[in-house]
Design a protein around this motif. Structure first.
Motif, PDB file in Angstrom:
ATOM      1  N   THR A  62     -37.071   3.887 -65.692  1.00 55.00           N
ATOM      2  CA  THR A  62     -35.795   4.222 -66.314  1.00 55.00           C
ATOM      3  C   THR A  62     -36.080   5.105 -67.518  1.00 55.00           C
ATOM      4  O   THR A  62     -36.852   4.729 -68.406  1.00 55.00           O
ATOM      5  CB  THR A  62     -35.034   2.974 -66.766  1.00 55.00           C
ATOM      6  OG1 THR A  62     -34.748   2.150 -65.623  1.00 55.00           O
ATOM      7  CG2 THR A  62     -33.727   3.358 -67.465  1.00 55.00           C
ATOM      8  N   ILE A  63     -35.485   6.288 -67.532  1.00 52.72           N
ATOM      9  CA  ILE A  63     -35.673   7.240 -68.621  1.00 52.72           C
ATOM     10  C   ILE A  63     -34.366   7.352 -69.400  1.00 52.72           C
ATOM     11  O   ILE A  63     -33.338   7.753 -68.845  1.00 52.72           O
ATOM     12  CB  ILE A  63     -36.093   8.620 -68.080  1.00 52.72           C
ATOM     13  CG1 ILE A  63     -37.482   8.522 -67.420  1.00 52.72           C
ATOM     14  CG2 ILE A  63     -36.098   9.673 -69.188  1.00 52.72           C
ATOM     15  CD1 ILE A  63     -37.954   9.810 -66.783  1.00 52.72           C
ATOM     16  N   ASP A  64     -34.402   6.956 -70.655  1.00 51.07           N
ATOM     17  CA  ASP A  64     -33.251   7.083 -71.554  1.00 51.07           C
ATOM     18  C   ASP A  64     -33.528   8.230 -72.513  1.00 51.07           C
ATOM     19  O   ASP A  64     -34.471   8.168 -73.321  1.00 51.07           O
ATOM     20  CB  ASP A  64     -33.020   5.785 -72.323  1.00 51.07           C
ATOM     21  CG  ASP A  64     -32.416   4.700 -71.451  1.00 51.07           C
ATOM     22  OD1 ASP A  64     -31.250   4.852 -71.053  1.00 51.07           O
ATOM     23  OD2 ASP A  64     -33.119   3.711 -71.149  1.00 51.07           O
ATOM     24  N   ALA A  65     -32.708   9.283 -72.415  1.00 53.56           N
ATOM     25  CA  ALA A  65     -32.912  10.477 -73.233  1.00 53.56           C
ATOM     26  C   ALA A  65     -31.583  10.906 -73.840  1.00 53.56           C
ATOM     27  O   ALA A  65     -30.514  10.469 -73.412  1.00 53.56           O
ATOM     28  CB  ALA A  65     -33.501  11.603 -72.391  1.00 53.56           C
ATOM     29  N   ARG A  66     -31.668  11.786 -74.811  1.00 50.98           N
ATOM     30  CA  ARG A  66     -30.459  12.283 -75.465  1.00 50.98           C
ATOM     31  C   ARG A  66     -29.984  13.592 -74.873  1.00 50.98           C
ATOM     32  O   ARG A  66     -28.997  14.150 -75.338  1.00 50.98           O
ATOM     33  CB  ARG A  66     -30.714  12.435 -76.972  1.00 50.98           C
ATOM     34  CG  ARG A  66     -31.017  11.096 -77.643  1.00 50.98           C
ATOM     35  CD  ARG A  66     -31.215  11.235 -79.136  1.00 50.98           C
ATOM     36  NE  ARG A  66     -31.746  10.008 -79.713  1.00 50.98           N
ATOM     37  CZ  ARG A  66     -32.116   9.875 -80.981  1.00 50.98           C
ATOM     38  NH1 ARG A  66     -32.017  10.916 -81.813  1.00 50.98           N
ATOM     39  NH2 ARG A  66     -32.605   8.726 -81.418  1.00 50.98           N
ATOM     40  N   SER A  67     -30.689  14.079 -73.855  1.00 58.44           N
ATOM     41  CA  SER A  67     -30.272  15.273 -73.129  1.00 58.44           C
ATOM     42  C   SER A  67     -30.987  15.296 -71.791  1.00 58.44           C
ATOM     43  O   SER A  67     -32.032  14.664 -71.624  1.00 58.44           O
ATOM     44  CB  SER A  67     -30.611  16.548 -73.917  1.00 58.44           C
ATOM     45  OG  SER A  67     -32.017  16.734 -73.992  1.00 58.44           O
ATOM     46  N   ARG A  68     -30.405  16.034 -70.832  1.00 57.22           N
ATOM     47  CA  ARG A  68     -31.081  16.180 -69.550  1.00 57.22           C
ATOM     48  C   ARG A  68     -32.382  16.949 -69.719  1.00 57.22           C
ATOM     49  O   ARG A  68     -33.372  16.702 -69.013  1.00 57.22           O
ATOM     50  CB  ARG A  68     -30.170  16.896 -68.539  1.00 57.22           C
ATOM     51  CG  ARG A  68     -30.766  17.059 -67.133  1.00 57.22           C
ATOM     52  CD  ARG A  68     -31.286  15.733 -66.570  1.00 57.22           C
ATOM     53  NE  ARG A  68     -31.515  15.741 -65.137  1.00 57.22           N
ATOM     54  CZ  ARG A  68     -32.699  15.806 -64.539  1.00 57.22           C
ATOM     55  NH1 ARG A  68     -33.795  15.938 -65.274  1.00 57.22           N
ATOM     56  NH2 ARG A  68     -32.804  15.734 -63.226  1.00 57.22           N
ATOM     57  N   ALA A  69     -32.432  17.867 -70.674  1.00 57.45           N
ATOM     58  CA  ALA A  69     -33.660  18.631 -70.898  1.00 57.45           C
ATOM     59  C   ALA A  69     -34.797  17.711 -71.306  1.00 57.45           C
ATOM     60  O   ALA A  69     -35.925  17.843 -70.811  1.00 57.45           O
ATOM     61  CB  ALA A  69     -33.423  19.700 -71.956  1.00 57.45           C
ATOM     62  N   ARG A 305     -30.836   8.369 -67.586  1.00 53.43           N
ATOM     63  CA  ARG A 305     -29.624   8.143 -68.398  1.00 53.43           C
ATOM     64  C   ARG A 305     -29.639   9.093 -69.589  1.00 53.43           C
ATOM     65  O   ARG A 305     -30.639   9.153 -70.322  1.00 53.43           O
ATOM     66  CB  ARG A 305     -29.555   6.689 -68.866  1.00 53.43           C
ATOM     67  CG  ARG A 305     -29.401   5.705 -67.709  1.00 53.43           C
ATOM     68  CD  ARG A 305     -29.070   4.300 -68.157  1.00 53.43           C
ATOM     69  NE  ARG A 305     -30.131   3.659 -68.895  1.00 53.43           N
ATOM     70  CZ  ARG A 305     -30.316   2.338 -68.953  1.00 53.43           C
ATOM     71  NH1 ARG A 305     -29.484   1.526 -68.289  1.00 53.43           N
ATOM     72  NH2 ARG A 305     -31.298   1.823 -69.651  1.00 53.43           N
ATOM     73  N   TYR A 306     -28.546   9.818 -69.756  1.00 55.46           N
ATOM     74  CA  TYR A 306     -28.439  10.769 -70.859  1.00 55.46           C
ATOM     75  C   TYR A 306     -26.954  11.053 -71.106  1.00 55.46           C
ATOM     76  O   TYR A 306     -26.108  10.856 -70.213  1.00 55.46           O
ATOM     77  CB  TYR A 306     -29.195  12.065 -70.536  1.00 55.46           C
ATOM     78  CG  TYR A 306     -28.813  12.716 -69.223  1.00 55.46           C
ATOM     79  CD1 TYR A 306     -27.796  13.671 -69.163  1.00 55.46           C
ATOM     80  CD2 TYR A 306     -29.459  12.364 -68.041  1.00 55.46           C
ATOM     81  CE1 TYR A 306     -27.435  14.263 -67.969  1.00 55.46           C
ATOM     82  CE2 TYR A 306     -29.104  12.959 -66.837  1.00 55.46           C
ATOM     83  CZ  TYR A 306     -28.097  13.901 -66.806  1.00 55.46           C
ATOM     84  OH  TYR A 306     -27.743  14.475 -65.612  1.00 55.46           O
ATOM     85  N   PRO A 307     -26.604  11.538 -72.292  1.00 57.34           N
ATOM     86  CA  PRO A 307     -25.195  11.794 -72.601  1.00 57.34           C
ATOM     87  C   PRO A 307     -24.602  12.873 -71.702  1.00 57.34           C
ATOM     88  O   PRO A 307     -25.234  13.892 -71.423  1.00 57.34           O
ATOM     89  CB  PRO A 307     -25.237  12.265 -74.059  1.00 57.34           C
ATOM     90  CG  PRO A 307     -26.505  11.727 -74.596  1.00 57.34           C
ATOM     91  CD  PRO A 307     -27.474  11.742 -73.464  1.00 57.34           C
ATOM     92  N   GLY A 313     -17.820   6.681 -69.175  1.00 56.33           N
ATOM     93  CA  GLY A 313     -18.348   6.130 -70.412  1.00 56.33           C
ATOM     94  C   GLY A 313     -19.119   7.119 -71.259  1.00 56.33           C
ATOM     95  O   GLY A 313     -19.719   6.743 -72.266  1.00 56.33           O
ATOM     96  N   GLY A 314     -19.167   8.380 -70.830  1.00 61.98           N
ATOM     97  CA  GLY A 314     -19.865   9.394 -71.613  1.00 61.98           C
ATOM     98  C   GLY A 314     -21.367   9.424 -71.421  1.00 61.98           C
ATOM     99  O   GLY A 314     -22.056  10.183 -72.110  1.00 61.98           O
ATOM    100  N   THR A 315     -21.892   8.607 -70.516  1.00 64.14           N
ATOM    101  CA  THR A 315     -23.329   8.584 -70.236  1.00 64.14           C
ATOM    102  C   THR A 315     -23.564   8.800 -68.759  1.00 64.14           C
ATOM    103  O   THR A 315     -23.010   8.074 -67.924  1.00 64.14           O
ATOM    104  CB  THR A 315     -23.962   7.245 -70.656  1.00 64.14           C
ATOM    105  OG1 THR A 315     -23.812   7.075 -72.067  1.00 64.14           O
ATOM    106  CG2 THR A 315     -25.438   7.209 -70.302  1.00 64.14           C
ATOM    107  N   ARG A 316     -24.365   9.784 -68.447  1.00 65.55           N
ATOM    108  CA  ARG A 316     -24.733  10.002 -67.043  1.00 65.55           C
ATOM    109  C   ARG A 316     -25.807   8.993 -66.683  1.00 65.55           C
ATOM    110  O   ARG A 316     -26.836   8.884 -67.360  1.00 65.55           O
ATOM    111  CB  ARG A 316     -25.257  11.423 -66.845  1.00 65.55           C
ATOM    112  CG  ARG A 316     -25.714  11.722 -65.431  1.00 65.55           C
ATOM    113  CD  ARG A 316     -24.593  11.583 -64.421  1.00 65.55           C
ATOM    114  NE  ARG A 316     -23.488  12.503 -64.692  1.00 65.55           N
ATOM    115  CZ  ARG A 316     -22.285  12.382 -64.168  1.00 65.55           C
ATOM    116  NH1 ARG A 316     -22.006  11.351 -63.368  1.00 65.55           N
ATOM    117  NH2 ARG A 316     -21.320  13.248 -64.470  1.00 65.55           N
ATOM    118  N   ASP A 317     -25.543   8.240 -65.633  1.00 69.12           N
ATOM    119  CA  ASP A 317     -26.472   7.203 -65.175  1.00 69.12           C
ATOM    120  C   ASP A 317     -26.719   7.443 -63.691  1.00 69.12           C
ATOM    121  O   ASP A 317     -25.889   7.074 -62.854  1.00 69.12           O
ATOM    122  CB  ASP A 317     -25.867   5.820 -65.413  1.00 69.12           C
ATOM    123  CG  ASP A 317     -26.854   4.691 -65.148  1.00 69.12           C
ATOM    124  OD1 ASP A 317     -27.926   4.951 -64.576  1.00 69.12           O
ATOM    125  OD2 ASP A 317     -26.538   3.532 -65.505  1.00 69.12           O
ATOM    126  N   ALA A 318     -27.833   8.090 -63.369  1.00 73.37           N
ATOM    127  CA  ALA A 318     -28.146   8.464 -61.989  1.00 73.37           C
ATOM    128  C   ALA A 318     -29.422   7.766 -61.559  1.00 73.37           C
ATOM    129  O   ALA A 318     -30.406   7.732 -62.297  1.00 73.37           O
ATOM    130  CB  ALA A 318     -28.303   9.981 -61.874  1.00 73.37           C
TER     131      ALA A 318
END
Length: 806
Positions: A62-69, A305-307, A313-318
């Motif tokens: 699981t990768i939690d980041a503040r951007s897709r980049a 997961r990233y904004p 909910g404002g968070t992309r969870d794929a």
């Protein structure tokens, strides 16, 4: 006092033990040094904000980041640490650079693939990208190289091979896509159409049409009608009784038929049900992609997961599976849609006749005049041996790779040779909000053309073709035969626009399915073509399984994925019993008894399944042998065209109508051929230890899932690397596809918005390091068909990457 001397042999034994311990300790140290970093903190250059990487008990990331980049960078970091060697192999295979790493054993493979010059194609595709698209690849590249650099030791495989990893380049991601083109498009050889051309040159057209007829009894298209039944050619067309017996050895005929009869072609199943058929109102999707299996698996489980302001909910969870070497989530669910693929088996390769200028052989005829053949000197580096230089003769349509039946040079036009066919548009699916949006994206994706099935949380389902390189051919052309493209208006006329892509959305029955079968007819089929469609029995069984339920859960979809019922072979079991009825021959009587009770499953302990399957194979060999021998007499390298349904329709027509003029003259009638087929099975299998009673399906259907290097290692070390050789249920022509080293590379069942109930099984594990806790993790569940959750479980390890100087 008498001193006892220490025996020399004990001293030697002690020295040997010490040396072995030192070797073992060194090997352990090096192996441990290439394990992925699992916890703690690390500063890396290239991030804009901290990223958290968590792993659960099975190694799902699981990768939690503040951007897709930043998530892209982190995914590259993890891929490199867990799968560098496999990524390297994929780019090298596509580029024809494998011999540089492993030596002369890979030279022939490199020479075969280098003719397509896919590295040059990848470089051109990267150069043509927008700055934004390049940035995605560059961020992934930087993450990959940071992950490799962070390993204390280079990946362990390079110690065995005596090599050094080369840094990842941005265009290498596109080479990984090229490797998938090779795998899914017959390795760019197009032998199928060459063999069809040879059949047409050696046999009358009506006979070839008959032998290659699709079987309407097993078809299950999404739209359109069934194919017409095969038309039996009359004695005036072709009469075996009047033909000279070809001097082709029986073994050669059997070898020519083997590829078709083995039925191992990269494929997949996917199916979907609409929201009115689920207990949540959201649609549901299942996908299992059939590929060659290895350790570790080709896919890598990940959750990103990233904004994202457009996400719930404002968070992309794929969540789903990624392909190491690329930053895309290939198959999965994003909370709004779930998507999956199967190979389309459309016609993506064509042979083009090259007419050279008699006065100047360096020129060839093109519309409007003459063009000059381009020559490329491809240098292939070979470890431990001199370089080989391969001269590639290239035309505007593709490289010259073969000759037509009359000796005319043939150039291969293949969509994978066009830079246009490569991009990372697949990444956009993880942000698609609906079925309609996903279907609109499909024609823009730079990937091998695939059947895309989508389900969304609002209950909608849809199908279309994904892939931006579907060639448009002139009306009335015959793409399955070599053609002259030197006249205006011939050849490919560009790429199909999105408006031409067929699609099916929200069918009235609320069910969709594909399994590498023909999906459409009419103009849509004319556009897509036939690149070797599956017979259809697998798709039909899935369709019928779906119709047996009125309400679905993910577990119901998994049950269909695991369906190993032998529906396709049931008519063959009846035929075998009819053939053996009343026999007094003890050998045949034993075969009749062993197949009289039909369990109707490809179970590991099934004797009846294996015997009936062997009978079908033998009948096909004997019935088709005269035609194969006739073609091979003129073209010794002929092999039965793959993906033609194995002549199922033709063989059953022969057995039903019993035309004497199409019967091998060695037999007095068709029943004698059937009796001989049964006798061959009974004699060959009954003569093995334990007799017919010991001939279970599992005996010839083990998992056979290996690490890439294990064949070169001593057996005791290979066993350490490979997965247990468990006998597996399943076979071709049923939903649960299984063969040695081949089968479902993943099994996904999910309803978007309800991912917590989703299922994701995967063989071979997450990591390629034998000391990793994730080496082979989840494999036993995949073997047994026990559902494992799609969503990662509680974190066992957490690593935080922070921006800064390492």
């Amino acid at each position: 006092m008498i001193r006892r001397r220490f025996p020399w042999w004990r001293a030697l034994a002690l020295v040997v033990l010490v040396l072995l311990a030192a070797v073992f300790a060194t090997g352990w140290y090096l192996l441990a040094g290439s394990r992925a970093r699992l916890d703690g903190g690390l500063r890396v250059a290239g991030l804009s904000a901290p990223v958290k990487i968590a792993r659960d008990a099975n190694g799902s990331v699981t990768i939690d980041a503040r951007s897709r980049a930043d998530a892209t960078f982190a995914l590259g970091f993890v891929h490199a640490q867990e799968r560098w060697f496999e990524m390297d192999l994929m780019r090298r295979v596509a580029a024809g650079e494998l011999a540089e790493l492993v030596g002369p054993a890979a030279l022939d493979t490199d020479l075969d693939i280098r003719r397509h010059r896919l590295r040059a194609v990848a470089e051109a595709a990267y150069a043509a990208m927008t700055p934004e698209q390049k940035q995605v690849l560059d961020r992934y590249r930087d993450g990959v190289n940071a992950g490799l650099a962070d390993l204390r030791e280079k990946p362990w495989e390079y110690f065995l091979l005596g090599g050094t990893p080369k840094p990842w380049r941005s265009e290498d991601c596109l080479l990984v896509i090229g490797a998938m083109y090779l795998d899914l498009n017959g390795h760019g050889r197009n032998t199928r159409e060459l063999d069809i051309a040879r059949m047409r040159a050696a046999l009358p057209a009506p006979l070839v049409d008959f032998l290659l007829s699709p079987d309407p009894n097993w078809e299950a298209p999404l739209t359109g009608t069934l194919s017409r039944p095969p038309v039996l050619p009359g004695a005036g067309v072709f009469d075996l009784r009047a033909q000279p017996a070809p001097a082709t050895p029986v073994a050669s005929v059997a070898a020519a038929l083997a590829p078709a009869l083995e039925e191992r072609h990269p494929g997949s199943n996917n199916f979907a049900v609409a929201g009115q058929l689920t207990d949540t109102g959201a649609a549901m999707l299942a996908n299992d992609m059939h590929l060659g299996l290895r350790v570790p698996d080709i896919w890598f489980r990940a959750r990103l997961r990233y904004p994202d302001a457009k996400a719930p909910g404002g968070t992309r969870d794929a969540v789903g599976v990624t392909l190491p070497g690329t930053p895309a989530l290939v198959v999965g669910s994003n909370g709004q849609i779930a998507w999956g693929f199967t190979n389309s088996y459309g016609d993506w390769l064509d042979w083009v006749r090259v007419t050279r200028d008699p006065a100047d052989p360096s020129r060839y005829k093109v519309p409007g005049g003459w063009a000059t053949i381009e020559h490329h000197a491809e240098r292939v580096h070979v470890k431990g041996a001199p370089d080989r230089v391969l001269e590639v003769q290239d035309t505007r349509w593709g490289p010259i790779l073969a000759k037509d039946t009359d000796g005319t040079p043939l150039a291969l036009a293949w969509i994978a040779q066009d830079p246009h066919a490569y991009n990372l548009g697949l990444m956009q699916l993880e942000r698609a909000p609906s079925v309609a949006a996903a279907l609109d994206l499909a024609p823009t994706l730079g990937m091998p053309p695939q059947n895309l099935l989508v389900a969304d949380r609002e209950g909608h389902i849809g199908w279309t073709l994904a892939g931006n390189a579907i060639p448009v051919r002139p009306f009335g052309s015959e793409p399955q035969q070599p053609a002259d493209w030197s006249q205006a208006g011939t050849g490919w006329q560009g790429w199909a626009p999105p408006s031409q892509y067929p699609r099916v959305a929200d069918p009235s029955g609320g069910r969709l399915w594909t399994a590498n079968n023909r999906t459409v007819d009419g103009p849509a089929l004319d556009l897509l073509g036939n690149g070797g469609h599956d017979l259809g029995a697998r798709a039909q069984q899935i369709r019928d399984d779906l119709r047996m339920h009125s309400v679905f859960t993910p577990g119901n979809l998994l049950d269909i994925q695991l369906d190993d019922r032998a529906v396709f072979l049931t008519p063959w079991q009846r035929l075998l019993q009819d053939t053996l009825a009343g026999t007094s021959d003890p050998v045949l009587e034993a075969l009749r008894e062993r197949t009289a009770t039909w369990r109707n499953r490809a179970a590991p302990d099934s004797v009846d399944y294996r015997l009936v399957r062997a009978f079908r194979t033998e009948v096909h060999r004997l019935a088709l042998a005269p035609f194969v021998a006739t073609v091979k007499a003129r073209y010794p390298d002929f092999g039965w065209p793959s993906g033609t349904g194995n002549a199922e329709a033709a063989v059953w027509s022969l057995l039903r109508d019993q035309p004497a003029w199409l019967l091998d003259p060695h037999y007095r009638n068709w029943n004698a051929l059937l009796q001989d087929a049964a006798r061959r099975v009974a004699t060959e299998l009954g003569g093995q230890p334990g007799g017919l009673a010991a001939r279970t399906w599992g005996e010839v259907n083990p998992a056979d899932i290996h690490h890439a290097l294990s064949p070169a290692l001593p057996h005791f070390l290979a066993r350490f690397l490979d997965m247990p050789d468990t006998p597996l249920p399943g076979d071709a022509n049923m939903p649960r596809v299984a063969a040695p080293g081949f089968g479902a590379s993943e099994r996904l069942a999910v309803s978007p918005g309800h991912e917590a109930r989703g299922i994701l099984e995967m063989p071979g594990g997450q990591s390629d390091n034998p000391l990793s806790p994730y080496y082979g993790a989840g494999h036993a569940e995949w073997v047994d068909g026990r559902p494992t959750p799609l969503l990662p479980g509680p974190a066992r390890w957490t690593l935080t990457l922070s921006p800064g100087t390492p």
